[in-house]
Design a protein around this motif. Structure first.
Motif, PDB file in Angstrom:
ATOM      1  N   HIS A 130       0.872  -1.176   0.000  1.00 60.98           N
ATOM      2  CA  HIS A 130       0.000   0.000   0.000  1.00 60.98           C
ATOM      3  C   HIS A 130       0.911   1.229   0.000  1.00 60.98           C
ATOM      4  O   HIS A 130       2.123   1.106  -0.132  1.00 60.98           O
ATOM      5  CB  HIS A 130      -0.912  -0.067   1.241  1.00 60.98           C
ATOM      6  N   ASP A 131       0.368   2.420   0.154  1.00 60.95           N
ATOM      7  CA  ASP A 131       1.180   3.641   0.114  1.00 60.95           C
ATOM      8  C   ASP A 131       2.354   3.555   1.094  1.00 60.95           C
ATOM      9  O   ASP A 131       2.195   3.097   2.225  1.00 60.95           O
ATOM     10  CB  ASP A 131       0.317   4.855   0.467  1.00 60.95           C
ATOM     11  N   PHE A 132       3.514   4.011   0.664  1.00 62.83           N
ATOM     12  CA  PHE A 132       4.710   3.898   1.507  1.00 62.83           C
ATOM     13  C   PHE A 132       5.678   5.041   1.226  1.00 62.83           C
ATOM     14  O   PHE A 132       5.523   5.777   0.257  1.00 62.83           O
ATOM     15  CB  PHE A 132       5.408   2.545   1.266  1.00 62.83           C
ATOM     16  N   CYS A 133       6.668   5.160   2.092  1.00 59.19           N
ATOM     17  CA  CYS A 133       7.698   6.178   1.866  1.00 59.19           C
ATOM     18  C   CYS A 133       9.071   5.623   2.207  1.00 59.19           C
ATOM     19  O   CYS A 133       9.196   4.558   2.824  1.00 59.19           O
ATOM     20  CB  CYS A 133       7.412   7.427   2.684  1.00 59.19           C
ATOM     21  N   ALA A 134      10.081   6.335   1.754  1.00 55.27           N
ATOM     22  CA  ALA A 134      11.478   5.969   2.021  1.00 55.27           C
ATOM     23  C   ALA A 134      12.167   7.167   2.650  1.00 55.27           C
ATOM     24  O   ALA A 134      12.109   8.281   2.118  1.00 55.27           O
ATOM     25  CB  ALA A 134      12.170   5.576   0.719  1.00 55.27           C
ATOM     26  N   PHE A 159       1.440   5.810   6.146  1.00 57.05           N
ATOM     27  CA  PHE A 159       2.409   5.249   5.200  1.00 57.05           C
ATOM     28  C   PHE A 159       3.209   4.125   5.871  1.00 57.05           C
ATOM     29  O   PHE A 159       3.593   4.257   7.039  1.00 57.05           O
ATOM     30  CB  PHE A 159       3.432   6.314   4.771  1.00 57.05           C
TER      31      PHE A 159
ATOM     32  N   CYS B 133       7.947   9.439  -1.286  1.00 60.02           N
ATOM     33  CA  CYS B 133       6.880   8.475  -1.011  1.00 60.02           C
ATOM     34  C   CYS B 133       6.179   8.075  -2.292  1.00 60.02           C
ATOM     35  O   CYS B 133       6.353   8.700  -3.334  1.00 60.02           O
ATOM     36  CB  CYS B 133       5.877   9.053  -0.017  1.00 60.02           C
ATOM     37  N   ALA B 134       5.420   7.010  -2.204  1.00 61.18           N
ATOM     38  CA  ALA B 134       4.636   6.508  -3.332  1.00 61.18           C
ATOM     39  C   ALA B 134       3.185   6.383  -2.878  1.00 61.18           C
ATOM     40  O   ALA B 134       2.899   5.769  -1.851  1.00 61.18           O
ATOM     41  CB  ALA B 134       5.164   5.150  -3.780  1.00 61.18           C
ATOM     42  N   ILE B 135       2.300   7.016  -3.655  1.00 63.92           N
ATOM     43  CA  ILE B 135       0.875   7.006  -3.334  1.00 63.92           C
ATOM     44  C   ILE B 135       0.108   6.545  -4.570  1.00 63.92           C
ATOM     45  O   ILE B 135       0.341   7.064  -5.667  1.00 63.92           O
ATOM     46  CB  ILE B 135       0.378   8.421  -2.938  1.00 63.92           C
ATOM     47  N   SER B 136      -0.793   5.589  -4.403  1.00 66.57           N
ATOM     48  CA  SER B 136      -1.691   5.245  -5.510  1.00 66.57           C
ATOM     49  C   SER B 136      -2.894   6.164  -5.452  1.00 66.57           C
ATOM     50  O   SER B 136      -3.509   6.333  -4.399  1.00 66.57           O
ATOM     51  CB  SER B 136      -2.147   3.791  -5.400  1.00 66.57           C
TER      52      SER B 136
END
Lengths: 254, 254
Positions: A130-134, A159, B133-136
């Protein structure tokens, strides 16, 4: 100007992660630049020179590689994982912007690679489902208060968080402090994945919970993934558990 | 139980992104499951069966592949990009958790791939060079209010933002709405990178600024990267500009 610079991602360790594009870029280079342990992963090729430098010398390495390419050579800078994720690609761009106008005319390509969070996630299931970050926990290049603000924002908004560079000899307390900070937002039972040297000798992947995560030893070769409230663990008899974050987030509290 | 399931990332399009590990997993499978257009990217091999299904049928596809593997077969589920990033790995884990206990005994491996944000970033420089970050943007699986909350949190805390699934036929307004939302936090001049079909025919990469980003056409094959306040553009005569985010963030306002 006929020179050519490739900034190449080796992927996370093992040659099984090396893409054909990266392999071709390495094979076609006359000179390789990189941090010594990364260069050691690249097979030697006749006629190709190697220029090893220390960690934390990214700007100097980028400058040397650009100068070499500007002389008309085909040069590759090697990077662990993906060069665009806390690695050499940004250092090369910084050097191009700061350098003479002529560097803008140089052909520069970036070759993506399997970055550590993808390799670690794949070893344990789908924690980044699912949505995540680094976030890099290194505060060499940003104030620690900014790291804390980002941890707050990311955990508060649900996140999953991949932590790069959790610990080094010069930064012994930052990881514990980050985990402590995350406990303000997330339940004690939140799964935390530790992936050490994934794809290399000494690979070790383990799962802890947030209340005990700071007792797990981590180092510069470790990538940590802290789940969200939705991240789940599936125990499996005789196997490591699966850790995953469902695709659906039902509630705003997530 | 002797069955084996591999959830395999093809990378972003072209075979040049396919890792040796993914190639071996595909070659060793007796049956392939996947969304039709992804299966079409895999070379046919004698004796290997193919089971194509529609997009948005991830759970049913995962269940069918698991059932097949549980019968003792070597099965691969193919995924575009990386299977762990808004793709099939989480669907397979959901199905394992919901299914009969015996599924936990099945050997399941996940093979990482070059996900779209890494491929797009590499095409334009190093926009993901700092925390990101990555968001759908798909609100099929979460309420739109949660997407907005995450956009607020990410932009407010200085993350670069990769937007997956920006637009589909059934979701025409979400991308414009997200860009409008981000304008509350970020200057009009913030660079926005559009990467369409990177690594495939019809590849197109362009750069806009946040004030005009909603006028750029995007679709399901587009990955969008919205910069932070620190993201920079280096114009280059006769070439596409470089877009990158410096490794150092000096200020708390970032």
């Amino acid at each position: 100007m006929s020179g050519h610079l490739a900034v190449v991602g080796l992927g996370s360790g093992d040659p099984r992660y090396l893409t054909p594009e990266a392999d071709a870029a390495l094979a076609g280079a006359q000179a390789l630049y990189g941090y010594g342990p990364y260069l050691d992963r690249v097979p030697t090729r006749p006629g190709q020179t190697r220029h090893a430098s220390d960690n934390r010398e990214e700007r100097a390495r980028a400058a040397a590689a650009l100068r070499h390419a500007a002389q008309g050579a085909r040069v590759a800078v090697v990077s662990g994982g993906d060069p665009g994720v806390f690695a050499m690609a940004a250092a090369v761009c910084e050097e191009i912007e700061a350098g003479p106008e002529s560097l803008c005319a140089l052909e520069v390509v970036f070759v993506p690679g399997i970055t550590a969070m993808l390799a670690v996630a794949a070893r344990i299931g789908a924690p980044l489902g699912h949505d995540f970050c680094a976030i890099s926990l290194s505060d060499n290049l940003k104030p620690w208060e900014l790291v804390e603000r980002r941890l707050d924002a990311a955990a508060g908004a649900g996140f999953v968080i991949a932590l790069y560079n959790p610990v080094s000899r010069a930064r012994p307390w930052q990881f514990g402090s980050a985990i402590e900070r995350l406990r303000r937002h997330l339940p004690a039972s939140t799964p935390v994945v530790f992936g050490r040297s994934v794809g290399r000798s000494g690979e070790h992947v383990s799962v802890a919970t947030l209340d005990r995560a700071d007792a797990v030893s981590a180092d510069m070769a470790t990538l940590v993934i802290v789940g969200s409230r939705e991240t789940r663990v599936i125990p499996r008899a005789g196997r490591v558990p699966l850790v995953y974050t469902p695709r659906a987030a039902a509630e705003m509290s997530a």
